[in-house]
Design a protein around this motif. Sequence first.
Motif, PDB file in Angstrom:
ATOM      1  N   CYS A 295      46.550  -3.971   6.198  1.00  0.00           N
ATOM      2  CA  CYS A 295      46.384  -4.188   4.752  1.00  0.00           C
ATOM      3  C   CYS A 295      46.008  -5.633   4.439  1.00  0.00           C
ATOM      4  N   TRP A 296      46.515  -6.547   5.234  1.00  0.00           N
ATOM      5  CA  TRP A 296      46.165  -7.969   5.065  1.00  0.00           C
ATOM      6  C   TRP A 296      44.653  -8.138   5.149  1.00  0.00           C
ATOM      7  N   LEU A 297      44.040  -7.469   6.109  1.00  0.00           N
ATOM      8  CA  LEU A 297      42.593  -7.556   6.286  1.00  0.00           C
ATOM      9  C   LEU A 297      41.861  -6.901   5.118  1.00  0.00           C
ATOM     10  N   VAL A 298      42.295  -5.706   4.730  1.00  0.00           N
ATOM     11  CA  VAL A 298      41.608  -4.970   3.666  1.00  0.00           C
ATOM     12  C   VAL A 298      41.673  -5.745   2.348  1.00  0.00           C
ATOM     13  N   ILE A 299      42.851  -6.272   2.037  1.00  0.00           N
ATOM     14  CA  ILE A 299      43.017  -7.029   0.786  1.00  0.00           C
ATOM     15  C   ILE A 299      42.056  -8.204   0.749  1.00  0.00           C
ATOM     16  N   MET A 300      41.985  -8.932   1.859  1.00  0.00           N
ATOM     17  CA  MET A 300      41.127 -10.126   1.885  1.00  0.00           C
ATOM     18  C   MET A 300      39.645  -9.765   1.826  1.00  0.00           C
ATOM     19  N   ALA A 301      39.257  -8.669   2.485  1.00  0.00           N
ATOM     20  CA  ALA A 301      37.851  -8.257   2.451  1.00  0.00           C
ATOM     21  C   ALA A 301      37.425  -7.884   1.038  1.00  0.00           C
ATOM     22  N   VAL A 302      38.257  -7.104   0.345  1.00  0.00           N
ATOM     23  CA  VAL A 302      37.929  -6.705  -1.025  1.00  0.00           C
ATOM     24  C   VAL A 302      37.998  -7.902  -1.956  1.00  0.00           C
ATOM     25  N   PHE A 303      38.952  -8.808  -1.716  1.00  0.00           N
ATOM     26  CA  PHE A 303      39.074 -10.039  -2.517  1.00  0.00           C
ATOM     27  C   PHE A 303      37.792 -10.866  -2.429  1.00  0.00           C
ATOM     28  N   LEU A 304      37.277 -11.043  -1.217  1.00  0.00           N
ATOM     29  CA  LEU A 304      36.043 -11.819  -1.041  1.00  0.00           C
ATOM     30  C   LEU A 304      34.893 -11.177  -1.804  1.00  0.00           C
ATOM     31  N   PHE A 305      34.789  -9.867  -1.690  1.00  0.00           N
ATOM     32  CA  PHE A 305      33.716  -9.177  -2.401  1.00  0.00           C
ATOM     33  C   PHE A 305      33.898  -9.315  -3.915  1.00  0.00           C
ATOM     34  N   ASN A 306      35.126  -9.156  -4.409  1.00  0.00           N
ATOM     35  CA  ASN A 306      35.375  -9.262  -5.847  1.00  0.00           C
ATOM     36  C   ASN A 306      35.037 -10.655  -6.384  1.00  0.00           C
TER      37      ASN A 306
ATOM     38  N   THR B  54      43.115 -13.410   7.941  1.00  0.00           N
ATOM     39  CA  THR B  54      43.231 -14.841   7.645  1.00  0.00           C
ATOM     40  C   THR B  54      41.868 -15.511   7.690  1.00  0.00           C
ATOM     41  N   ALA B  55      41.022 -15.078   8.630  1.00  0.00           N
ATOM     42  CA  ALA B  55      39.659 -15.614   8.685  1.00  0.00           C
ATOM     43  C   ALA B  55      38.919 -15.317   7.384  1.00  0.00           C
ATOM     44  N   ILE B  56      39.104 -14.099   6.862  1.00  0.00           N
ATOM     45  CA  ILE B  56      38.435 -13.731   5.616  1.00  0.00           C
ATOM     46  C   ILE B  56      39.027 -14.503   4.443  1.00  0.00           C
ATOM     47  N   LEU B  57      40.350 -14.729   4.439  1.00  0.00           N
ATOM     48  CA  LEU B  57      40.982 -15.537   3.389  1.00  0.00           C
ATOM     49  C   LEU B  57      40.416 -16.951   3.382  1.00  0.00           C
ATOM     50  N   LEU B  58      40.278 -17.545   4.563  1.00  0.00           N
ATOM     51  CA  LEU B  58      39.705 -18.891   4.648  1.00  0.00           C
ATOM     52  C   LEU B  58      38.285 -18.898   4.097  1.00  0.00           C
ATOM     53  N   ALA B  59      37.508 -17.868   4.443  1.00  0.00           N
ATOM     54  CA  ALA B  59      36.142 -17.764   3.919  1.00  0.00           C
ATOM     55  C   ALA B  59      36.165 -17.658   2.395  1.00  0.00           C
ATOM     56  N   ALA B  60      37.120 -16.899   1.855  1.00  0.00           N
ATOM     57  CA  ALA B  60      37.219 -16.736   0.400  1.00  0.00           C
ATOM     58  C   ALA B  60      37.586 -18.054  -0.271  1.00  0.00           C
ATOM     59  N   LEU B  61      38.514 -18.791   0.306  1.00  0.00           N
ATOM     60  CA  LEU B  61      38.935 -20.071  -0.285  1.00  0.00           C
ATOM     61  C   LEU B  61      37.786 -21.074  -0.291  1.00  0.00           C
TER      62      LEU B  61
ATOM     63  N   PHE C 184      42.415 -12.485  -7.337  1.00  0.00           N
ATOM     64  CA  PHE C 184      43.297 -12.016  -6.270  1.00  0.00           C
ATOM     65  C   PHE C 184      44.360 -11.065  -6.831  1.00  0.00           C
ATOM     66  N   GLY C 185      44.924 -11.410  -7.968  1.00  0.00           N
ATOM     67  CA  GLY C 185      45.906 -10.537  -8.611  1.00  0.00           C
ATOM     68  C   GLY C 185      45.296  -9.198  -8.984  1.00  0.00           C
ATOM     69  N   GLU C 186      44.069  -9.231  -9.506  1.00  0.00           N
ATOM     70  CA  GLU C 186      43.387  -7.986  -9.857  1.00  0.00           C
ATOM     71  C   GLU C 186      43.106  -7.143  -8.604  1.00  0.00           C
ATOM     72  N   THR C 187      42.806  -7.820  -7.486  1.00  0.00           N
ATOM     73  CA  THR C 187      42.550  -7.109  -6.233  1.00  0.00           C
ATOM     74  C   THR C 187      43.809  -6.406  -5.741  1.00  0.00           C
ATOM     75  N   LEU C 188      44.945  -7.085  -5.819  1.00  0.00           N
ATOM     76  CA  LEU C 188      46.206  -6.465  -5.404  1.00  0.00           C
ATOM     77  C   LEU C 188      46.512  -5.236  -6.252  1.00  0.00           C
ATOM     78  N   ASN C 189      46.268  -5.333  -7.548  1.00  0.00           N
ATOM     79  CA  ASN C 189      46.505  -4.193  -8.428  1.00  0.00           C
ATOM     80  C   ASN C 189      45.553  -3.044  -8.090  1.00  0.00           C
ATOM     81  N   GLN C 190      44.313  -3.388  -7.763  1.00  0.00           N
ATOM     82  CA  GLN C 190      43.313  -2.384  -7.403  1.00  0.00           C
ATOM     83  C   GLN C 190      43.709  -1.631  -6.129  1.00  0.00           C
ATOM     84  N   LEU C 191      44.401  -2.317  -5.228  1.00  0.00           N
ATOM     85  CA  LEU C 191      44.669  -1.749  -3.901  1.00  0.00           C
ATOM     86  C   LEU C 191      46.105  -1.254  -3.727  1.00  0.00           C
ATOM     87  N   LYS C 192      46.882  -1.152  -4.803  1.00  0.00           N
ATOM     88  CA  LYS C 192      48.300  -0.804  -4.627  1.00  0.00           C
ATOM     89  C   LYS C 192      48.495   0.553  -3.960  1.00  0.00           C
TER      90      LYS C 192
END
Length: 588
Positions: free
Chosen positions: A80-91, A360-367, A384-392
């Motif tokens: 889930c850590w990976l999925v959240i970050m991938a969707v976060f980057l896209f969002n 974490t690699a994707i999170l760094l890319a997003a930051l 990021f908050g909207e992404t978490l809500n989207q993926l609950k």
Amino acid sequence: MIWKQVIDPFNNLTLSVLVALVPILFIFWALIIRRMKGYQASLIAMGIAMLIAITVYGMPVKLAVLSAVHGALYGLFPICWLVIMAVFLFNLTVKSGQFEIIKHVMASITSDRRLQALLIAFSFGSFLEGTAGFGAPVAITAAMLVGLGFNPLYASGICLIANTAPVAFGSIGIPITVASQVSGIPEMPISQMVGRTLPLLSVLLPFYLVSIIAGVRKAWEVSPAVLVSGLSFALLQYASSNFLGPSLPDVIAGLGSIVCLMVLLRFWKPKNIWRFASEPAATFNTDIRYTTGQVIRAWSPFIVLTTIIIAWGLQPIKDVLNSVGMVQFEFPGLHNAIMGGEGKPLAKIFKVNYLSAAGTAILLAALIAIPLVGLTYREGARVFGETLNQLKFPILTVAAVLGFAYIVNDSGITLTLAAVLASTGVLFPFFAPVLGWLGVFITGSDTSANALFSKLQYATAQSIGVDPVVTVAANVSGGVVGKMISPQSIAVAAAAGNLVGQESQLFRFTVKHSFIMLVVICFITLAQAYMIKWVIPAYDRASNTKSVNLPNLTMGYTYLVALGIFLALLVIGILLAPKTRQQTSTQA
């Protein structure tokens, strides 16, 4: 007190298999017939598996509960850590408006949905599988296709099916590395054997994908593109897997097929631009012009992502990151509490590699990408908050799926199903891919399936006089076509494609294609075992021991410094690029 796994609880393998199949058949029934939401089907399946494990297999309640918790935690990290970050980057790319430029650039290459699917789902997805794996390719490519205007069901389904060809060599070849470690066969012959099976699938997959989207007749209309995409991918996959090893086939074949297809599109275009029936005809506003700087800025999140993902895949960098950023512990109450089928206690070590994880690699890319796409970090936090809500709900689904997988593995349910396949005698090579397919369906990972069954594949092949590399490689190859229907993969694709709650539709979309491809691989494996033995690579079975080298941290730190310098120069270059707005024609 150690509890021993039971393979045949009824002392009647047929009856034991029928009971062991119940939770798996329930998932098929719930998603295909009942059309349940993914998290509901997963939670009920986990409950059924736990009930069978306790009442039929005699697994202590405490161990069953701890096994489910162990699996759920693994679902949260790293999956889930990976999925959240991938969707976060896209969002972030969408929120900033930069994805509109990406869509314009893609349309300038081709507005044809068939060709966009080949470029993004097939080729770019393969590249991402080779570097990141573990759900990232489907999450990122499905989100991109939906952003481009694809029907969400087709976007997610196509990305799942396209992800079959590269899975065996995903994450810098880790599935084959694990198969080698468990079976005792050296990596290279397994890589070669898989590389002599999957290219047959890869060369046909682009035509298959386009046929699913638009029909066979429309697929023939773009046959030059389909042929170039499939042939270039298959040839590069074959060459790299047979001569370089299992680490780079996806990266080389993915990038190579992108380049070949883009070169073709400079000289050839389809006569008719194909779009989905529910969307308007393709339009491309030639009055809009973007500078090179604007285009690079729009693509910057994915440029940064690609750079960091490649670096994260290098072993010296992994060693450094794990040396300072990994926590591991024996899972309380579960570690060495279960005696496996081979008479050894099962180690249950939970690893939190919070720095070297792909998420974490994707999170760094997003930051890094937040200021590049023109957002503030406050706006990034809101996204990021909207992404978490989207993926609950997908998060709940993945946690439940992994809880289910761990229970059926730890209780011996999976071993029961494996035992009946291993009892098929001379026909075992035909069923060897089914074992890999079953393992990936249950665990969601070709790596995990190889860890489960590679030793069984090796021993069974030896007992019937077949070269073990055939069946071990079949476990890898069969697993790739199980990925598209694994509940874990379905949950990831549904999250990325805005299909939360419609997982059953996605499952029904992919399941028949999974069975078709599985049967093809079964017949190929049977032929390799008995009729075309000349394709089996020659190897020294005595050379299966690997020397263990201490991590070279100095090299790892050197690579990290080089990565930092490159990223700094990249960021400076993008920030200094012209930021002029799009130019539009003033002519009437």
